[in-house]
Design a protein around this motif. Structure first.
Motif, PDB file in Angstrom:
ATOM      1  N   GLU A  81      56.488  60.967  35.848  1.00  0.00           N
ATOM      2  CA  GLU A  81      56.336  62.278  36.473  1.00  0.00           C
ATOM      3  C   GLU A  81      54.956  62.892  36.263  1.00  0.00           C
ATOM      4  O   GLU A  81      54.465  63.620  37.121  1.00  0.00           O
ATOM      5  N   GLN A  82      54.346  62.646  35.110  1.00  0.00           N
ATOM      6  CA  GLN A  82      53.000  63.202  34.908  1.00  0.00           C
ATOM      7  C   GLN A  82      52.059  62.666  35.974  1.00  0.00           C
ATOM      8  O   GLN A  82      51.305  63.411  36.598  1.00  0.00           O
ATOM      9  N   ASN A  83      52.098  61.366  36.169  1.00  0.00           N
ATOM     10  CA  ASN A  83      51.230  60.771  37.191  1.00  0.00           C
ATOM     11  C   ASN A  83      51.607  61.262  38.582  1.00  0.00           C
ATOM     12  O   ASN A  83      50.736  61.546  39.406  1.00  0.00           O
ATOM     13  N   MET A  84      52.897  61.385  38.840  1.00  0.00           N
ATOM     14  CA  MET A  84      53.342  61.814  40.170  1.00  0.00           C
ATOM     15  C   MET A  84      52.777  63.191  40.517  1.00  0.00           C
ATOM     16  O   MET A  84      52.303  63.401  41.642  1.00  0.00           O
ATOM     17  N   GLY A 100      50.062  64.507  39.275  1.00  0.00           N
ATOM     18  CA  GLY A 100      48.617  64.355  39.461  1.00  0.00           C
ATOM     19  C   GLY A 100      48.294  63.745  40.816  1.00  0.00           C
ATOM     20  O   GLY A 100      47.364  64.185  41.505  1.00  0.00           O
ATOM     21  N   VAL A 101      49.058  62.751  41.219  1.00  0.00           N
ATOM     22  CA  VAL A 101      48.866  62.140  42.538  1.00  0.00           C
ATOM     23  C   VAL A 101      49.090  63.195  43.629  1.00  0.00           C
ATOM     24  O   VAL A 101      48.320  63.289  44.597  1.00  0.00           O
ATOM     25  N   ALA A 160      48.632  66.355  43.349  1.00  0.00           N
ATOM     26  CA  ALA A 160      47.468  67.244  43.321  1.00  0.00           C
ATOM     27  C   ALA A 160      46.289  66.607  44.066  1.00  0.00           C
ATOM     28  O   ALA A 160      45.596  67.274  44.833  1.00  0.00           O
ATOM     29  N   GLY A 161      46.078  65.322  43.845  1.00  0.00           N
ATOM     30  CA  GLY A 161      44.981  64.634  44.533  1.00  0.00           C
ATOM     31  C   GLY A 161      45.178  64.610  46.039  1.00  0.00           C
ATOM     32  O   GLY A 161      44.248  64.861  46.812  1.00  0.00           O
ATOM     33  N   LEU A 162      46.405  64.327  46.460  1.00  0.00           N
ATOM     34  CA  LEU A 162      46.710  64.351  47.897  1.00  0.00           C
ATOM     35  C   LEU A 162      46.466  65.743  48.474  1.00  0.00           C
ATOM     36  O   LEU A 162      45.893  65.896  49.555  1.00  0.00           O
ATOM     37  N   GLU A 187      52.313  70.510  32.133  1.00  0.00           N
ATOM     38  CA  GLU A 187      50.879  70.771  32.127  1.00  0.00           C
ATOM     39  C   GLU A 187      50.216  70.350  33.430  1.00  0.00           C
ATOM     40  O   GLU A 187      49.306  71.033  33.918  1.00  0.00           O
ATOM     41  N   GLN A 188      50.671  69.246  34.002  1.00  0.00           N
ATOM     42  CA  GLN A 188      50.129  68.854  35.316  1.00  0.00           C
ATOM     43  C   GLN A 188      50.489  69.914  36.362  1.00  0.00           C
ATOM     44  O   GLN A 188      49.683  70.233  37.230  1.00  0.00           O
ATOM     45  N   ASN A 242      48.140  73.115  35.234  1.00  0.00           N
ATOM     46  CA  ASN A 242      46.677  72.994  35.371  1.00  0.00           C
ATOM     47  C   ASN A 242      46.267  72.474  36.746  1.00  0.00           C
ATOM     48  O   ASN A 242      45.352  72.999  37.367  1.00  0.00           O
ATOM     49  N   ASP A 243      46.906  71.383  37.166  1.00  0.00           N
ATOM     50  CA  ASP A 243      46.415  70.677  38.348  1.00  0.00           C
ATOM     51  C   ASP A 243      46.943  71.308  39.640  1.00  0.00           C
ATOM     52  O   ASP A 243      46.223  71.414  40.614  1.00  0.00           O
ATOM     53  N   LEU A 291      37.726  69.269  40.309  1.00  0.00           N
ATOM     54  CA  LEU A 291      38.962  69.547  39.573  1.00  0.00           C
ATOM     55  C   LEU A 291      38.623  70.171  38.232  1.00  0.00           C
ATOM     56  O   LEU A 291      37.771  69.666  37.502  1.00  0.00           O
ATOM     57  N   HIS A 296      44.471  63.880  32.720  1.00  0.00           N
ATOM     58  CA  HIS A 296      44.872  64.404  34.031  1.00  0.00           C
ATOM     59  C   HIS A 296      44.104  63.776  35.199  1.00  0.00           C
ATOM     60  O   HIS A 296      44.631  63.651  36.293  1.00  0.00           O
ATOM     61  N   SER A 301      45.126  60.352  37.567  1.00  0.00           N
ATOM     62  CA  SER A 301      46.222  60.518  38.528  1.00  0.00           C
ATOM     63  C   SER A 301      45.739  61.245  39.777  1.00  0.00           C
ATOM     64  O   SER A 301      46.105  60.877  40.901  1.00  0.00           O
ATOM     65  N   VAL A 302      44.940  62.281  39.582  1.00  0.00           N
ATOM     66  CA  VAL A 302      44.418  63.024  40.731  1.00  0.00           C
ATOM     67  C   VAL A 302      43.516  62.098  41.562  1.00  0.00           C
ATOM     68  O   VAL A 302      43.569  62.115  42.800  1.00  0.00           O
ATOM     69  N   GLY A 354      45.656  60.090  43.817  1.00  0.00           N
ATOM     70  CA  GLY A 354      46.081  60.845  44.997  1.00  0.00           C
ATOM     71  C   GLY A 354      44.975  60.925  46.035  1.00  0.00           C
ATOM     72  O   GLY A 354      45.221  60.771  47.247  1.00  0.00           O
ATOM     73  N   LEU A 355      43.758  61.146  45.588  1.00  0.00           N
ATOM     74  CA  LEU A 355      42.618  61.197  46.516  1.00  0.00           C
ATOM     75  C   LEU A 355      42.438  59.848  47.214  1.00  0.00           C
ATOM     76  O   LEU A 355      42.197  59.787  48.422  1.00  0.00           O
ATOM     77  N   ALA A 410      45.156  59.299  49.852  1.00  0.00           N
ATOM     78  CA  ALA A 410      44.901  60.104  51.047  1.00  0.00           C
ATOM     79  C   ALA A 410      43.808  59.465  51.890  1.00  0.00           C
ATOM     80  O   ALA A 410      43.923  59.376  53.123  1.00  0.00           O
ATOM     81  N   GLU A 448      50.162  55.622  33.026  1.00  0.00           N
ATOM     82  CA  GLU A 448      50.977  55.810  34.236  1.00  0.00           C
ATOM     83  C   GLU A 448      50.087  55.673  35.479  1.00  0.00           C
ATOM     84  O   GLU A 448      50.446  55.005  36.454  1.00  0.00           O
TER      85      GLU A 448
END
Lengths: 298, 267
Positions: A49-52, A54-55, A57-59, A81-82, A85-86, B107, B114, B117-118, B121-122, B125, B151
């Protein structure tokens, strides 16, 4: 509620190509239509879930509108925290969908009791919090979240909650309580999956009942106005402190309304036995008797 | 591009020393260790301006090296150089950990684990729409203690996120000791390989080697790339190098003068 969420999101995704759906390896028999129709916008992120978050957030940073689907406390507390923060701090278009609010998975044990989630998520900045009470409120909330920008939290029950409304109300507004019935007996305000139970209590008491599917933002004016003559509000929720009762209490404490609050909600003590959601909620007094007792002062 | 990368790195270090001294701030060691990496990334590699949707995106996952990032952004024209004097002062947007309110910072970070993972996602996309945007994430070695990094490592490997690059600032130190004493990371390259990444190791202060590595991305088709950059904490100032104390200490006026003189006399 799960089915209403899934079909509404599916329809929204047909219109809005920015919508993605991530799942933390749950959603069997619910999310497959989305997965089949939009394979390039669906990701099973696995049990991580932490990575999910973050992913997601990136998307969202790259312009997507992301729904993240998981169970109970996994998409909130596990990765708080993700989320803070994110997602929340950056005001990203990410909506967390938590299935199994309250004690709806209560028999699975303490790990599956989502009883502080609303209070915790509500403390985070920039995030809208929805806790619908039946399939129509769920469809409405999902559609609203798909339209809104910024972070969201959609807290669902398990799926077998009875329909209370006859459809989506034409006047439902984000942040406004929904008036279900008026009566002289008492003023009740409920949120989440306690809706059907609360309606039964309201009918027995011939009471006024508001459903409160949006907790943040929330304008409680209509509830306070209705309660002025009764002098008392009964708040009803499948959640411990920090939720609807706390929100109303904060409002009443900040401005003297001369209205007493009787919260019907879970205590801090964990439930440590198996049982149906109704049985387990009843251990905390969240049942018909508990509501009637709170409303009548006996 | 015609950027003099070693000169840019030297200017980043000079700004960092002045900033942390003026603000009496910590984390100078980890700023100095990434100065050459930042100079290469921003001076030679990153494409697109902050308002372009298809720009490359840099994430400083080790957010405590914010002073070095702000110095880099100032040197590259994202923010005024004069603003660096405001670092950590009352009301300044130049926070002690990277802040997305600063142009060029994608970010806000500060809590470790953190950024990768971000970055995933980037990269997802970008792949969906065929965007040329690349995601690059700079991590510290101590940060690799965080389970969330692994992860993300598993996710990027599984999804074959070819446009994702991670760089690890392997300076061998974390907050309270050497990485090898606190939680041993080795065999680090093998771990990333096992997670499906293409791994290269490089001297993190050898700017031509860094440039050469980035010019061969992706290191392997269909895999995310990771550069394990061996660095020296506090690099460039003899009394700060390879020292845990300079994770925390701030140079006073006399030390600053000595440090700046060393930088000027350096290669």
């Amino acid at each position: 509620m799960r089915a209403a969420f899934a079909s509404t999101l599916f329809a929204a995704a047909e219109r809005d190509p920015r919508i993605w759906l991530l799942t933390g390896d749950v959603g069997y028999s619910v999310l497959e239509p989305f997965q089949m129709k939009f394979p390039d916008r669906f990701v099973n992120a696995g049990v991580a879930e932490q990575n999910m978050l973050g992913v997601a957030a990136g998307l969202a940073l790259a312009g997507r509108k992301v729904f993240v689907y998981s169970l109970a406390n996994f998409p909130t507390l596990r990765c708080l925290e993700q989320l803070r923060n994110d997602v929340a701090y950056h005001r990203l278009d990410v909506t967390i969908v938590a299935v199994g609010g309250g004690l709806s998975y209560g028999g699975h044990g303490y790990s599956h009791h989502a009883v502080e989630d609303i209070g915790i998520v509500r403390l985070l900045p920039n995030i809208s919090v929805f806790a619908p009470g039946d399939e129509y409120e769920t469809a409405w909330a999902t559609a609203e979240l798909a339209k809104r920008s910024g972070p969201g939290y959609l807290r669902l029950g398990r799926g077998d909650e009875p329909a209370v409304h006859g459809g989506i109300g034409p006047n439902w507004q984000v942040g406004q309580p929904i008036l279900l019935r008026s009566g002289p007996g008492a003023v009740l305000a409920c949120t989440g999956a306690t809706l059907a139970l609360s309606l039964r209590a309201a009918e027995q008491l011939d009471a006024t009942l508001f459903s409160v599917p949006t907790l943040e933002p929330l304008d409680p004016t209509a509830i306070l106005d209705a309660a002025r003559s009764a002098g008392r509000i009964v708040s009803i929720e499948d959640h411990a402190g920090g939720g609807l009762g706390t929100i109303i209490a904060e409002t009443l404490a900040l401005v003297p309304h001369g209205i007493e609050l009787r919260p019907v909600r879970f205590g801090r003590e964990p439930v440590e036995v198996a049982g149906s959601p109704a049985y387990l909620s009843g251990l905390h007094g969240v049942n018909l008797e508990g509501i009637v007792r709170a409303a009548t002062g006996r | 591009m015609s950027v003099d990368v070693p000169q840019l790195a030297r200017r980043i270090r000079r700004h960092v020393l002045r900033m942390v001294s003026m603000a009496r701030a910590s984390h100078v060691g980890g700023c100095m260790s990434v100065a050459d990496i930042l100079a290469v990334v921003f001076g030679d590699w990153l494409r697109g301006s902050p308002d372009e949707a298809d720009r490359d995106r840099f994430i400083l996952s080790k957010g405590h090296a914010a002073a070095a990032l702000y110095a880099t952004l100032a040197e590259c024209g994202y923010i005024p150089i004069a603003e660096l004097d405001q670092y950590l002062s009352d009301g300044s947007r130049l926070l002690g950990h990277a802040s997305h309110l600063v142009p060029g910072v994608e970010l806000s970070t500060g809590s470790l684990g953190h950024g990768l993972s971000v970055g995933c996602g980037l990269a997802l996309a970008a792949r969906q729409t065929g965007s040329p945007s690349r995601a690059i994430v700079l991590l510290s070695d101590g940060e690799l203690n965080e389970g969330s990094v692994w992860e993300a490592a598993m996710f990027a490997g599984h999804h074959r996120l070819e446009s994702l690059l991670a760089i690890v600032d392997v300076n061998g130190w974390q907050s309270f000791g050497r990485t090898s004493d606190v939680l041993n990371l080795e065999p680090l390259a093998d771990k990333w390989t096992a997670f499906g990444w293409a791994v290269r190791q490089v001297d993190g202060h050898d700017t031509p080697a860094l440039i050469a590595a980035l010019n061969t991305l992706p290191f392997s088709a269909g895999r995310p790339s990771i550069l394990l950059a061996k660095t020296v904490k506090g690099k460039g100032v003899s009394f700060m190098e390879d020292s845990l104390a300079w994770h925390y200490r701030s140079p006073d006026a006399a030390m600053l003068k000595t440090a700046l003189a060393e930088l000027e006399g350096g290669p």
